[in-house]
Each structure stands twice: as C-alpha cells, then as structure tokens.
Design a protein around this motif. Structure first.
Motif, mmCIF file in Angstrom:
data_model
loop_
_atom_site.group_PDB
_atom_site.id
_atom_site.type_symbol
_atom_site.label_atom_id
_atom_site.label_comp_id
_atom_site.label_asym_id
_atom_site.label_seq_id
_atom_site.Cartn_x
_atom_site.Cartn_y
_atom_site.Cartn_z
ATOM 1 N N LEU A 35 0.820 -1.214 0.000
ATOM 2 C CA LEU A 35 0.000 0.000 0.000
ATOM 3 C C LEU A 35 0.853 1.264 0.000
ATOM 4 C CD1 LEU A 35 -2.672 -0.922 2.719
ATOM 5 C CD2 LEU A 35 -2.933 -1.046 0.233
ATOM 6 N N CYS A 36 2.170 1.091 0.165
ATOM 7 C CA CYS A 36 3.042 2.243 0.386
ATOM 8 C C CYS A 36 3.811 2.616 -0.874
ATOM 9 C CB CYS A 36 4.045 1.943 1.497
ATOM 10 S SG CYS A 36 3.265 1.445 3.056
ATOM 11 N N GLN A 37 3.920 3.921 -1.092
ATOM 12 C CA GLN A 37 4.860 4.407 -2.104
ATOM 13 C C GLN A 37 6.276 4.216 -1.602
ATOM 14 O OE1 GLN A 37 3.816 8.494 -2.868
ATOM 15 N NE2 GLN A 37 2.670 7.963 -4.719
ATOM 16 N N ARG A 38 6.478 4.605 -0.335
ATOM 17 C CA ARG A 38 7.783 4.432 0.286
ATOM 18 C C ARG A 38 7.664 4.591 1.796
ATOM 19 N NH1 ARG A 38 7.773 9.690 -1.608
ATOM 20 N NH2 ARG A 38 8.680 11.306 -0.268
ATOM 21 N N ILE A 39 8.662 4.049 2.495
ATOM 22 C CA ILE A 39 8.781 4.209 3.945
ATOM 23 C C ILE A 39 10.164 4.782 4.209
ATOM 24 C CG2 ILE A 39 8.818 3.052 6.175
ATOM 25 C CD1 ILE A 39 7.005 0.905 5.032
ATOM 26 N N VAL A 40 10.225 5.887 4.953
ATOM 27 C CA VAL A 40 11.506 6.549 5.194
ATOM 28 C C VAL A 40 11.871 6.459 6.667
ATOM 29 C CG1 VAL A 40 11.183 8.124 3.246
ATOM 30 C CG2 VAL A 40 10.425 8.822 5.531
ATOM 31 N N ASN A 41 13.152 6.402 6.930
ATOM 32 C CA ASN A 41 13.665 6.336 8.297
ATOM 33 C C ASN A 41 13.994 7.733 8.816
ATOM 34 O OD1 ASN A 41 13.551 3.518 8.323
ATOM 35 N ND2 ASN A 41 15.576 3.352 7.384
ATOM 36 N N SER B 161 12.948 11.412 14.229
ATOM 37 C CA SER B 161 14.105 10.741 14.825
ATOM 38 C C SER B 161 14.145 9.301 14.349
ATOM 39 C CB SER B 161 14.019 10.785 16.347
ATOM 40 O OG SER B 161 13.060 9.844 16.802
ATOM 41 N N GLN B 162 15.154 8.574 14.789
ATOM 42 C CA GLN B 162 15.303 7.172 14.434
ATOM 43 C C GLN B 162 14.236 6.285 15.064
ATOM 44 O OE1 GLN B 162 17.494 9.095 15.962
ATOM 45 N NE2 GLN B 162 18.285 8.123 17.827
ATOM 46 N N ASP B 163 13.442 6.835 15.998
ATOM 47 C CA ASP B 163 12.338 6.078 16.593
ATOM 48 C C ASP B 163 11.172 5.916 15.626
ATOM 49 O OD1 ASP B 163 13.744 6.042 18.961
ATOM 50 O OD2 ASP B 163 12.624 7.695 19.875
ATOM 51 N N ILE B 164 11.137 6.721 14.585
ATOM 52 C CA ILE B 164 9.924 6.874 13.776
ATOM 53 C C ILE B 164 10.187 6.495 12.322
ATOM 54 C CG2 ILE B 164 8.159 8.528 13.027
ATOM 55 C CD1 ILE B 164 9.014 10.236 15.502
ATOM 56 N N SER B 165 9.179 5.902 11.714
ATOM 57 C CA SER B 165 9.184 5.686 10.266
ATOM 58 C C SER B 165 8.122 6.582 9.643
ATOM 59 C CB SER B 165 8.878 4.222 9.927
ATOM 60 O OG SER B 165 9.909 3.368 10.366
ATOM 61 N N GLY B 166 8.470 7.238 8.553
ATOM 62 C CA GLY B 166 7.512 8.027 7.793
ATOM 63 C C GLY B 166 6.943 7.161 6.691
ATOM 64 N N VAL B 167 5.609 7.044 6.644
ATOM 65 C CA VAL B 167 4.953 6.134 5.698
ATOM 66 C C VAL B 167 4.142 6.951 4.700
ATOM 67 C CG1 VAL B 167 3.348 4.212 5.445
ATOM 68 C CG2 VAL B 167 4.859 4.324 7.458
ATOM 69 N N TYR B 168 4.524 6.838 3.416
ATOM 70 C CA TYR B 168 3.792 7.496 2.335
ATOM 71 C C TYR B 168 2.897 6.453 1.682
ATOM 72 C CZ TYR B 168 6.949 11.517 2.664
ATOM 73 O OH TYR B 168 7.666 12.622 3.096
ATOM 74 N N ILE B 169 1.593 6.581 1.908
ATOM 75 C CA ILE B 169 0.633 5.650 1.325
ATOM 76 C C ILE B 169 0.436 5.982 -0.159
ATOM 77 C CG2 ILE B 169 -1.774 4.867 1.392
ATOM 78 C CD1 ILE B 169 -0.071 3.869 3.726
ATOM 79 N N ASP B 170 0.386 4.950 -0.983
ATOM 80 C CA ASP B 170 0.060 5.127 -2.401
ATOM 81 C C ASP B 170 -1.421 5.467 -2.486
ATOM 82 O OD1 ASP B 170 -0.621 4.891 -5.073
ATOM 83 O OD2 ASP B 170 0.724 3.193 -5.427
ATOM 84 N N ARG B 171 -1.733 6.708 -2.763
ATOM 85 C CA ARG B 171 -3.119 7.160 -2.684
ATOM 86 C C ARG B 171 -3.974 6.644 -3.828
ATOM 87 N NH1 ARG B 171 -1.994 13.165 -0.019
ATOM 88 N NH2 ARG B 171 -0.839 12.287 1.757
ATOM 89 N N GLY B 172 -3.335 5.996 -4.789
ATOM 90 C CA GLY B 172 -4.116 5.301 -5.814
ATOM 91 C C GLY B 172 -4.645 3.971 -5.298
ATOM 92 N N LYS B 173 -4.067 3.476 -4.197
ATOM 93 C CA LYS B 173 -4.459 2.183 -3.643
ATOM 94 C C LYS B 173 -5.250 2.300 -2.349
ATOM 95 C CE LYS B 173 -0.376 -0.204 -5.503
ATOM 96 N NZ LYS B 173 0.848 -0.985 -5.151
ATOM 97 N N ALA B 174 -4.981 3.312 -1.575
ATOM 98 C CA ALA B 174 -5.639 3.401 -0.264
ATOM 99 C C ALA B 174 -5.718 4.844 0.195
ATOM 100 C CB ALA B 174 -4.893 2.549 0.766
ATOM 101 N N ASP B 175 -6.698 5.100 1.048
ATOM 102 C CA ASP B 175 -6.868 6.414 1.664
ATOM 103 C C ASP B 175 -6.014 6.481 2.927
ATOM 104 O OD1 ASP B 175 -8.507 8.995 2.065
ATOM 105 O OD2 ASP B 175 -8.766 7.915 3.960
#
Length: 431
Positions: free
Chosen positions: A17-23, A98-112
């Motif tokens: 569902l994700c375009q990308r996940i960043v650290n 910070s390194q505690d967190i992941s940034g999640v970019y959802i593919d908006r063509g697949k999910a809200d």
C-alpha cells in the motif's frame, strides 16, 4: 451502514500500500548549527493520544543535510517503530523525525491515508507483537512491510469509513478539551474558596488587598477572620486501618468492604461505594481493623499518596490509609475538598526509597484552615460538588464515546458492518 461480512475486501501486505517508507535520525547535538532552525523535529516521546503534541525541538537545514533524519510531508503517516512502539499520527505539517519513527507514504491510488491511519490504530496490538530486540525494542522495516492488512476494495468506502471514525475522534477531542477547561475552572474556584470563603449572602469575600479588615494573619498566611487554623484532630475523629492475617481465609471475603491500595483507581472521584477486596467481621475482631460508618473521608498515605474519597457505606480501611469521621465541627465534603486542594502538598512530603509514604506523626500535627461556621463549610463544598457533577458527567460522556469508537472500529475496520456509499458520494470522489 448494514451488518454484513463483506467480500468486497482484499488482503495484502502493508508494504504494497506504500509508495515508500523513510527512516529518521538525530542531528548531532554537539553542533549548535544543526538545531534551533525552522523545521520541527520529533521523537516517539512527542506523540500523544491526539497525535503530535507540543513541538520541543527544531532542526536547521544544515542539520537535516548532515544527518539521517527525514522530513515527512504533511498528511502522511508517522509510525513509532522503536521506543514507544505502535504510536501513530498523521503529520500535521512537514516534520523531521528521529530514528524512533518511520515516515509512511501511502500510495493514494491504492488506499486512503486516513483510513490506513485508523486501520493501524485498530491493529496496534498486532504491530506491537512485531517488537524485536533486547535493549531497544522495535519493529523491523521488513516485518512492517510484510504485515498483512485487509482493506475495502472501494476507495469511496475507505473514505466514508475514515470520515465516520474521524467524526467520533473529533467529538472525543472536544469532550477532552471541555473536561480540561472545567478542571482548570475548578482549580481556580478551589483556590478562591479556600482562601476567601463564602459570605452569608453567597458571595465570595473580597480579596484581602481590597478588604484587609476581613482577614487575619496566621502561621500559614492570611485567612478570613471568621475562620480557624486548628489541628484536624480537634475537629474530626481520626482513624487508620489494618490488614487481617492473610494466612486465615476465614478473615476474608466476608462482605465487609475494605479500602486498600487496590482501590486507587476508585479514589479522587468524590465517593467510593465499592472495593476490590472484602474482609469478614471475624477478620475485624481478630485484628486492629475497624469497621467505620458510612461517610468517613479516606486518604491514601502510601502508594497513590494524597488520593481521597468519601465512603457511601460502612467500610474498613487498610493501614495504608488515614480516615476521619466528621460531626458537628467539620463537614465531610468540605474536608474531602480541602484534602484535594492540598494533594500536591501530600505528594511532596511523602518519603521512601521504594514506596512513598507519609508517617502517622504528620497527621497528628496536621492543621486545617476552615470556617468556624459549619454552614460556610457546607456552602463551599456545595459549590465544588456542583463543579464535580459537571466534570463527572462529561467524563461519563467521554467514556461512552470511547466505547462507541471501539465498537465502530471493530465493525467498520473488519467488514463486519458494511459501509454503503451512494452514487453522489462516488461521483464526488471520482472528481
């Protein structure tokens, strides 16, 4: 909505569902040029149940370039994957992590994105099961990406589901804000009532600066002239408690309510009408425990120090509590609120290396500033009870909203109850 085990759902890996996940990362704290910039930077400690709390630190452009932090764009997901695992928020603005967190970019063509936010909130416990590590627990990126989720095939259904849950979230936040507001109002009211009191006409006395003749100076400062500063022992009958021998089962479960540390969560709610444990009359007669009448004021002097309540039925108490029976000189509701007003004092004087406690000698010397007139005591207590009644009603409303949300999440995020979308909503989403 209609109840239905929907087949219009699909199961897939979260990563699909994700375009990308960043650290994230932390710029060197030894370099002041990396900090006090314009970009907010957060760790897992900055998350609250409402999302991101007050921003405590900001990073500079050079700090971003020189570290492994990532700036997550507003509207995307923030998932704590290390310390504080499982906390989730939607970035309210562009924010460095910070390194505690992941940034999640959802593919908006697949999910809200908002739907996925609610879905992950529902699956918080499953996410925590992915915890790995011994020193710093965390979710490995690969495990997060492989985590299976079920979502509606229709994005219009996803959006409507998210809108329903967001609406109740908003109601919860508004109720929480109202409770906080009225708790501040109550705190101000307590200060005025316990320093100025109430005149026979129902009005607060003017402040001492305006009417010094209405006040007298005491060891604790200025109090109204019609008040006394006296040992509490002279105004109410003090008692304590005991724990019957646990090796004698006949001393227990005998129908006598017994206030113990297990009841800490029931205190500070004005009244206590039930207890976690009971003792027997035999347990009382074979120990130092005492069955006190209804209406006594109890105060925890150990763990949970400073918490108090008024009993609504005859009860005994453990040795971890002090209690007072009030009569012609002291109103029990006034005493309860006076203890509440001084709770911070009790917390500050408690001592101990493992369990904080207040020793018995302190209570033998405890003095109270209070009106000589019982009617004024009752007038003060009545005003505070009215404030509490309003707060307790809002807290009940809040609990109902939270339960309603839990039920909706269980129904809507599993497909048990189908969300229907009419043609106008489909057309709006298609534009």
């Amino acid at each position: 909505m209609r109840e239905h085990q929907s087949t219009d759902w699909r199961e897939q890996k979260f990563g699909d569902l994700c375009q990308r996940i960043v650290n994230g990362g932390t710029p060197s704290t030894d370099n002041p040029r990396f900090w006090n910039g314009l970009t907010p930077w957060v760790t897992g400690a900055d998350f609250t149940p409402r999302g991101i709390g007050e921003i405590r630190r900001f990073v500079s452009e050079s700090g971003i370039r020189a570290s492994s932090t990532s700036v997550v764009k507003a509207g995307n997901l923030l998932v704590v994957t290390r310390t504080g695992v499982g906390k989730i928020a939607i970035a309210p603005f562009d924010i460095a992590i910070s390194q505690d967190i992941s940034g999640v970019y959802i593919d908006r063509g697949k999910a809200d994105t908002t739907f996925v936010f609610h879905l992950l909130t529902q699956e918080l416990e499953e996410l925590k099961k992915l915890n790995q590590g011994t020193s710093i627990n965390g979710i490995i990126r690969g495990d997060l990406e492989k985590h299976l989720v079920r979502i509606p095939r229709s994005k219009a259904v996803q959006r409507k589901t998210a809108a329903i849950l967001t609406t109740i979230d908003t109601a919860i936040e508004q109720t929480e804000a109202l409770i906080e507001k009225y708790q501040h109002i109550k705190a101000g009211l307590m200060h005025d009532l316990f320093t100025r009191g109430v005149l026979p006409n129902g009005q607060l006395r003017p402040p001492r600066e305006q009417a010094p003749e209405l006040y007298q100076e005491t060891a604790i400062g200025w109090i109204p002239r019609e008040w006394q500063y006296e040992l509490l022992d002279k105004l109410a009958h003090r008692g304590s408690g005991h724990t019957p021998n646990k090796d004698h089962p006949e001393y227990w479960n005998g129908g006598v309510k017994w206030v113990s540390l297990a009841d800490s969560n029931k205190l500070d709610q004005l009244y206590i009408s039930d207890t976690e444990l009971e003792i027997s009359h035999r347990g009382i007669s074979n120990s130092s425990a005492v069955l006190h009448p209804a209406g006594i004021v109890v105060l925890s002097r150990d763990a949970g120090v400073g918490k108090s309540a008024i009993t609504t039925k005859p009860m005994a108490v453990s040795q971890h509590f002090m209690c007072w029976k009030c009569d012609q000189k002291m109103d029990n509701h006034f005493l309860y609120y006076w203890l509440q007003y001084n709770k911070r004092t009790f917390e500050n004087i408690a001592m101990g290396s493992t369990i904080l406690t207040i020793g018995l000698p302190y209570f033998k010397r405890l003095k109270i500033a209070c009106p000589l007139d019982l009617t004024e005591q009752q007038s003060i207590a009545t005003r505070l009870k009215a404030a509490d009644t309003r707060i307790f009603a809002m807290q009940d409303d809040l609990e109902k909203l939270r339960q309603q949300k839990q039920g909706l999440m269980q129904d809507l995020l599993t497909g048990k109850v189908a969300v229907t979308v009419d043609s106008s909503e489909n057309a709006a989403h298609a534009q």
